[in-house]
Design a protein around this motif. Structure first.
Motif, PDB file in Angstrom:
ATOM      1  N   ALA A 162       0.816  -1.217   0.000  1.00 32.92           N
ATOM      2  CA  ALA A 162       0.000   0.000   0.000  1.00 32.92           C
ATOM      3  C   ALA A 162       0.849   1.267   0.000  1.00 32.92           C
ATOM      4  CB  ALA A 162      -0.932  -0.016   1.212  1.00 32.92           C
ATOM      5  N   GLN A 163       2.115   1.159   0.409  1.00 33.00           N
ATOM      6  CA  GLN A 163       2.972   2.344   0.474  1.00 33.00           C
ATOM      7  C   GLN A 163       3.440   2.803  -0.897  1.00 33.00           C
ATOM      8  OE1 GLN A 163       3.841  -0.747   1.126  1.00 33.00           O
ATOM      9  NE2 GLN A 163       6.056  -1.110   1.111  1.00 33.00           N
ATOM     10  N   LEU A 164       3.258   1.957  -1.938  1.00 33.44           N
ATOM     11  CA  LEU A 164       3.702   2.316  -3.278  1.00 33.44           C
ATOM     12  C   LEU A 164       2.569   2.981  -4.061  1.00 33.44           C
ATOM     13  CD1 LEU A 164       5.790  -0.846  -4.276  1.00 33.44           C
ATOM     14  CD2 LEU A 164       6.683   1.419  -3.683  1.00 33.44           C
ATOM     15  N   ASP A 165       2.926   3.979  -4.844  1.00 29.58           N
ATOM     16  CA  ASP A 165       1.966   4.688  -5.688  1.00 29.58           C
ATOM     17  C   ASP A 165       1.809   3.911  -6.994  1.00 29.58           C
ATOM     18  OD1 ASP A 165       0.321   6.516  -6.887  1.00 29.58           O
ATOM     19  OD2 ASP A 165       1.870   8.050  -7.185  1.00 29.58           O
ATOM     20  N   CYS A 166       0.612   3.408  -7.263  1.00 28.18           N
ATOM     21  CA  CYS A 166       0.357   2.599  -8.458  1.00 28.18           C
ATOM     22  C   CYS A 166      -0.485   3.382  -9.457  1.00 28.18           C
ATOM     23  CB  CYS A 166      -0.384   1.315  -8.090  1.00 28.18           C
ATOM     24  SG  CYS A 166       0.549   0.202  -7.035  1.00 28.18           S
ATOM     25  N   VAL A 167      -0.122   3.276 -10.728  1.00 26.73           N
ATOM     26  CA  VAL A 167      -0.888   3.908 -11.792  1.00 26.73           C
ATOM     27  C   VAL A 167      -1.106   2.891 -12.903  1.00 26.73           C
ATOM     28  CG1 VAL A 167      -0.125   6.251 -11.274  1.00 26.73           C
ATOM     29  CG2 VAL A 167       1.216   4.838 -12.836  1.00 26.73           C
ATOM     30  N   ASP A 168      -2.076   3.162 -13.767  1.00 28.70           N
ATOM     31  CA  ASP A 168      -2.522   2.143 -14.707  1.00 28.70           C
ATOM     32  C   ASP A 168      -1.702   2.020 -15.983  1.00 28.70           C
ATOM     33  OD1 ASP A 168      -4.617   1.320 -13.046  1.00 28.70           O
ATOM     34  OD2 ASP A 168      -5.956   2.880 -13.811  1.00 28.70           O
ATOM     35  N   THR A 169      -1.031   3.077 -16.385  1.00 28.90           N
ATOM     36  CA  THR A 169      -0.335   3.041 -17.669  1.00 28.90           C
ATOM     37  C   THR A 169       1.114   3.471 -17.534  1.00 28.90           C
ATOM     38  OG1 THR A 169      -0.813   5.347 -18.283  1.00 28.90           O
ATOM     39  CG2 THR A 169      -2.502   3.680 -18.805  1.00 28.90           C
ATOM     40  N   PRO A 170       1.968   3.049 -18.451  1.00 30.12           N
ATOM     41  CA  PRO A 170       3.362   3.494 -18.405  1.00 30.12           C
ATOM     42  C   PRO A 170       3.486   5.006 -18.586  1.00 30.12           C
ATOM     43  CG  PRO A 170       2.944   2.157 -20.373  1.00 30.12           C
ATOM     44  CD  PRO A 170       1.758   2.033 -19.496  1.00 30.12           C
ATOM     45  N   GLU A 171       2.589   5.608 -19.351  1.00 32.01           N
ATOM     46  CA  GLU A 171       2.646   7.060 -19.549  1.00 32.01           C
ATOM     47  C   GLU A 171       2.358   7.800 -18.239  1.00 32.01           C
ATOM     48  OE1 GLU A 171       2.309   5.079 -23.325  1.00 32.01           O
ATOM     49  OE2 GLU A 171       1.046   4.930 -21.534  1.00 32.01           O
ATOM     50  N   GLU A 172       1.385   7.297 -17.461  1.00 31.52           N
ATOM     51  CA  GLU A 172       1.109   7.906 -16.160  1.00 31.52           C
ATOM     52  C   GLU A 172       2.308   7.759 -15.235  1.00 31.52           C
ATOM     53  OE1 GLU A 172      -3.105   7.352 -14.483  1.00 31.52           O
ATOM     54  OE2 GLU A 172      -2.895   5.705 -15.912  1.00 31.52           O
ATOM     55  N   ALA A 173       2.913   6.592 -15.256  1.00 30.53           N
ATOM     56  CA  ALA A 173       4.071   6.359 -14.383  1.00 30.53           C
ATOM     57  C   ALA A 173       5.233   7.268 -14.752  1.00 30.53           C
ATOM     58  CB  ALA A 173       4.501   4.899 -14.472  1.00 30.53           C
ATOM     59  N   ALA A 174       5.403   7.514 -16.041  1.00 30.17           N
ATOM     60  CA  ALA A 174       6.581   8.241 -16.525  1.00 30.17           C
ATOM     61  C   ALA A 174       6.388   9.746 -16.595  1.00 30.17           C
ATOM     62  CB  ALA A 174       6.974   7.713 -17.904  1.00 30.17           C
ATOM     63  N   GLU A 175       5.189  10.238 -16.307  1.00 27.86           N
ATOM     64  CA  GLU A 175       4.950  11.670 -16.430  1.00 27.86           C
ATOM     65  C   GLU A 175       5.890  12.460 -15.513  1.00 27.86           C
ATOM     66  OE1 GLU A 175       1.296  14.925 -16.025  1.00 27.86           O
ATOM     67  OE2 GLU A 175       0.928  12.784 -15.702  1.00 27.86           O
ATOM     68  N   GLY A 176       6.713  13.301 -16.123  1.00 22.12           N
ATOM     69  CA  GLY A 176       7.649  14.129 -15.369  1.00 22.12           C
ATOM     70  C   GLY A 176       8.787  13.370 -14.717  1.00 22.12           C
ATOM     71  N   ALA A 177       9.030  12.140 -15.163  1.00 16.24           N
ATOM     72  CA  ALA A 177      10.024  11.286 -14.491  1.00 16.24           C
ATOM     73  C   ALA A 177      11.459  11.713 -14.792  1.00 16.24           C
ATOM     74  CB  ALA A 177       9.826   9.836 -14.914  1.00 16.24           C
ATOM     75  N   ASP A 178      12.300  11.559 -13.775  1.00 18.26           N
ATOM     76  CA  ASP A 178      13.732  11.780 -13.945  1.00 18.26           C
ATOM     77  C   ASP A 178      14.413  10.541 -14.504  1.00 18.26           C
ATOM     78  OD1 ASP A 178      14.259  14.520 -12.631  1.00 18.26           O
ATOM     79  OD2 ASP A 178      13.054  13.486 -11.114  1.00 18.26           O
ATOM     80  N   ALA A 179      13.796   9.375 -14.330  1.00 10.94           N
ATOM     81  CA  ALA A 179      14.333   8.127 -14.879  1.00 10.94           C
ATOM     82  C   ALA A 179      13.211   7.102 -14.973  1.00 10.94           C
ATOM     83  CB  ALA A 179      15.468   7.583 -14.013  1.00 10.94           C
ATOM     84  N   VAL A 180      13.308   6.229 -15.966  1.00  8.80           N
ATOM     85  CA  VAL A 180      12.359   5.137 -16.169  1.00  8.80           C
ATOM     86  C   VAL A 180      13.101   3.824 -16.003  1.00  8.80           C
ATOM     87  CG1 VAL A 180      10.844   3.979 -17.831  1.00  8.80           C
ATOM     88  CG2 VAL A 180      10.926   6.489 -17.748  1.00  8.80           C
ATOM     89  N   LEU A 181      12.569   2.931 -15.169  1.00  8.29           N
ATOM     90  CA  LEU A 181      13.182   1.625 -14.939  1.00  8.29           C
ATOM     91  C   LEU A 181      12.270   0.536 -15.500  1.00  8.29           C
ATOM     92  CD1 LEU A 181      14.714   3.445 -12.902  1.00  8.29           C
ATOM     93  CD2 LEU A 181      14.765   1.488 -11.344  1.00  8.29           C
TER      94      LEU A 181
END
Length: 461
Positions: free
Chosen positions: A390-409
Motif C-alpha cells: 500500500a505504500q507504493l503509488d500505483c498507476v494504470d499506464t506506463p505514460e502515467e508512471a513516466a509523467e515528469g520522471a527523472d528516470a524510467v526503470l
C-alpha cells in the motif's frame, strides 16, 4: 437430427479429485477435465471455491480462464470446500502449497500434512494418492506410511509439477516429461517387498493417456528421486541465471558487454542461450524458496556441503536488486532524494500477476525508502500490489508512471513495455533516462530517440 446434450466421457475416464485449488491445483483440475476425466477440486477457502465454480479466475494466467469455463461447461469439473466431495475418486492429487517456513530456509509442510490427514478420512481401497507439491526428500515415504497404516489397500505416488507461470496450461496438457515416483517395489527396488496394492504407473498412465500416447518422455523412479527432480531442475536454472549475472558484475568492472558475452557462449550447444539473459535476477514463489529448501534439507541429511554453491547463487541474485538501486542513483546525478522514478513492471515475470518475492517491487520499495517518488505500473499485478504494498503509488499506464520522471526503470519485461515507442514515450518524461533491468529493450532505438540507456552488465556508451 437433434443433438444430445448428454456428456460423452472418453474410454478410460476416471473420477479424480484435486486437493488444493490455488495456482497449481486449479490449472491441474481444469486440465484433467479437458483430458476427459470427471474432476472435483477441493478448496477449503469457500470464497475461492465458489469463484472457481462460477468460472471466475482468482489469478492471471494466459489461456486458463477459457480452459476453466470450457471444463465447467462440459459438466466434468466441479469445486467444493468439503473433503467428502473427494470420496470415491480413483486418483487424488495433492496440490497444496509448500511455502518457505517463516524465519528459516526449510519448506513449511503444514498444508501438505493437513490435506493428507483430511484425505485419509475419505480414502478408499484401490485408490491412489498422488503428490504434486514440491516437498523435501523423504516426505513421500513418510506420507506413504500414513496411507498404508490407515488404508492398506490404497497407495501413494509422487508426480512433480513443472509449471512455468505464463505457460501453465501448455505445460500441463503438453509437458516435456512425466515423472512418476512410486514405492520401491514398483520401481524395481526393494527385492522381495511384494507387489504394491495399486499399480500406480498404470493408473497414472490412464490419467495422462493422451499425453502418454504422444510419446512424452516418462521416468518411473523411486520417491526420493521424484522429489528431487523439481528442486534439482530449479536449482540448475537458478545457477545458470546467477552465473550470467555474476558475469554481468565482471563486465561492469572490465568494460565488457554481458549481452554480447552471453550471445558468444550461448552458441556452444553444451551451454545454450536460454536463461543467459543478465538482469535483475529471479523471483516468484518457486525458484527462491525451492533452492533454499533444498539447502535446508541437504543440511538435515548431513550433505550440506554438496549444495553450498546454492548459497552464493542466492546471494548473487539478491545483489542484482541492490545494484539496480545503485545504478538508478548514479543516473540521477548521485541522489535519489526527491527524484521521480517510473517503474515499469511489478510482477516477478511477464504474463503473470504473481508478486511473490518480486525483484521489481523490491527495487521500487528500496528507491522509495531512499527518498525517490516512485510510481509503479503493471498490466496485471496492480490489484495485488495495492493490497500488499500500500505504500507504493500505483498507476494504470506506463505514460502515467513516466509523467515528469527523472528516470524510467524497466523491471518486468512485459511485451507492452518492450514495444513502447521511445520517441513518443520520451515526450512525457522530464529527462530521457532509461534503465533496462531485463536487457529487453532495443538499445539502438532508444538511444536514437535521445535516451540515455543503461543496463546491468552492458557497456556504457
Amino acid at each position: 437430427m437433434a443433438q444430445s446434450n448428454e456428456r460423452a466421457d472418453p474410454p478410460g475416464a476416471l473420477k479424480i479429485s484435486v486437493i488444493g485449488c490455488g495456482y497449481l491445483g486449479a490449472v491441474h483440475a481444469a486440465s484433467m477435465a479437458e483430458l476427459g476425466h470427471e474432476v472435483v477440486g477441493v478448496e477449503v477457502d469457500v470464497e475461492k471455491a465458489e469463484a472457481l465454480a462460477a468460472g471466475r479466475v482468482p489469478f492471471f494466467e494466459p489461456g486458463f480462464e477459457e480452459l476453466l469455463q470450457r471444463s465447467l461447461a462440459s459438466g466434468r469439473l466441479s469445486f467444493s470446500p468439503h473433503m467428502k466431495a473427494a470420496a470415491g475418486a480413483a486418483v487424488h492429487f495433492l496440490c497444496v502449497g509448500t511455502p518457505q517456513r517463516r524465519g528459516e530456509y526449510a519448506a513449511d509442510l503444514t498444508y501438505v500434512e493437513a490435506a493428507t490427514a483430511s484425505l485419509l478420512d475419505v480414502l478408499g481401497p484401490g485408490e491412489l494418492v498422488v503428490g504434486k507439491s514440491t516437498v523435501p526428500v523423504g516426505t513421500a515415504a513418510r506420507l506413504a506410511e500414513l496411507v498404508a497404516e490407515r488404508v492398506p489397500e490404497a497407495a501413494l505416488a509422487w508426480n512433480p509439477e513443472f509449471l512455468r507461470e505464463g505457460f501453465a496450461v501448455q505445460d500441463t496438457l503438453h509437458p516435456d516429461r512425466l515423472v512418476y515416483g512410486v514405492a520401491d517395489s514398483a520401481a524395481g527396488g526393494a527385492a522381495g517387498a511384494g507387489a504394491p496394492p495399486v499399480d500406480a504407473e498404470a493408473l497414472l498412465d490412464r490419467v495422462y493417456a493422451p499425453i502418454v500416447a504422444d510419446r512424452t518422455p516418462k521416468v518411473v523412479t523411486d520417491y526420493a528421486t521424484a522429489e528431487m527432480v523439481k528442486t534439482a531442475a530449479n536449482s540448475f536454472l537458478a545457477t545458470k541465471i546467477s552465473f550470467i549475472n555474476a558475469m554481468a558484475e565482471l563486465c561492469e568492472a572490465t568494460g565488457a558487454d554481458v549481452k554480447q558475452l552471453a550471445d558468444a557462449i550461448g552458441h556452444d550447444d553444451r551451454i545454450g542461450r536460454k536463461f543467459l539473459n543478465a538482469g535483475l535476477g529471479f523471483g516468484g514463489g518457486c525458484l527462491p524458496k525451492d533452492i533454499r529448501a533444498f539447502m535446508a534439507r541437504a543440511g538435515e541429511l548431513g550433505a550440506d556441503q554438496a549444495l553450498t554453491f546454492l548459497r552464493e547463487v542466492d546471494n548473487i541474485n539478491m545483489r542484482r536488486r541492490i545494484r539496480m538501486v545503485e545504478l538508478a542513483r548514479q543516473v540521477c546525478d548521485d541522489s535519489l532524494l526527491g527524484k521521480r522514478i517510473a517503474v515499469l513492471g511489478a510482477a516477478f515475470k511477464p504474463d503473470s500477476d504473481d508478486i511473490r518475492d518480486s525483484p521489481a517491487l523490491n527495487v521500487a520499495a528500496q528507491l522509495q525508502l531512499q527518498g525517490a517518488n516512485v510510481r509503479v505500473t503493471d498490466p496485471q499485478a496492480l490489484p495485488n500490489v495495492r493490497r500488499q504494498w500500500a505504500q507504493l503509488d500505483c498507476v494504470d499506464t506506463p505514460e502515467e508512471a513516466a509523467e515528469g520522471a527523472d528516470a524510467v526503470l524497466l523491471l518486468t519485461e512485459w511485451r507492452q513495455y518492450k514495444e513502447l515507442d521511445p520517441a513518443a514515450f520520451g515526450s512525457v518524461v522530464k529527462t530521457r533516462r532509461v534503465l533496462d533491468g531485463r536487457n529487453a529493450l532495443d538499445r539502438e532505438a532508444w538511444e536514437a530517440a535521445g535516451w540515455t540507456y543503461r543496463a546491468l552488465g552492458r557497456r556504457n556508451v
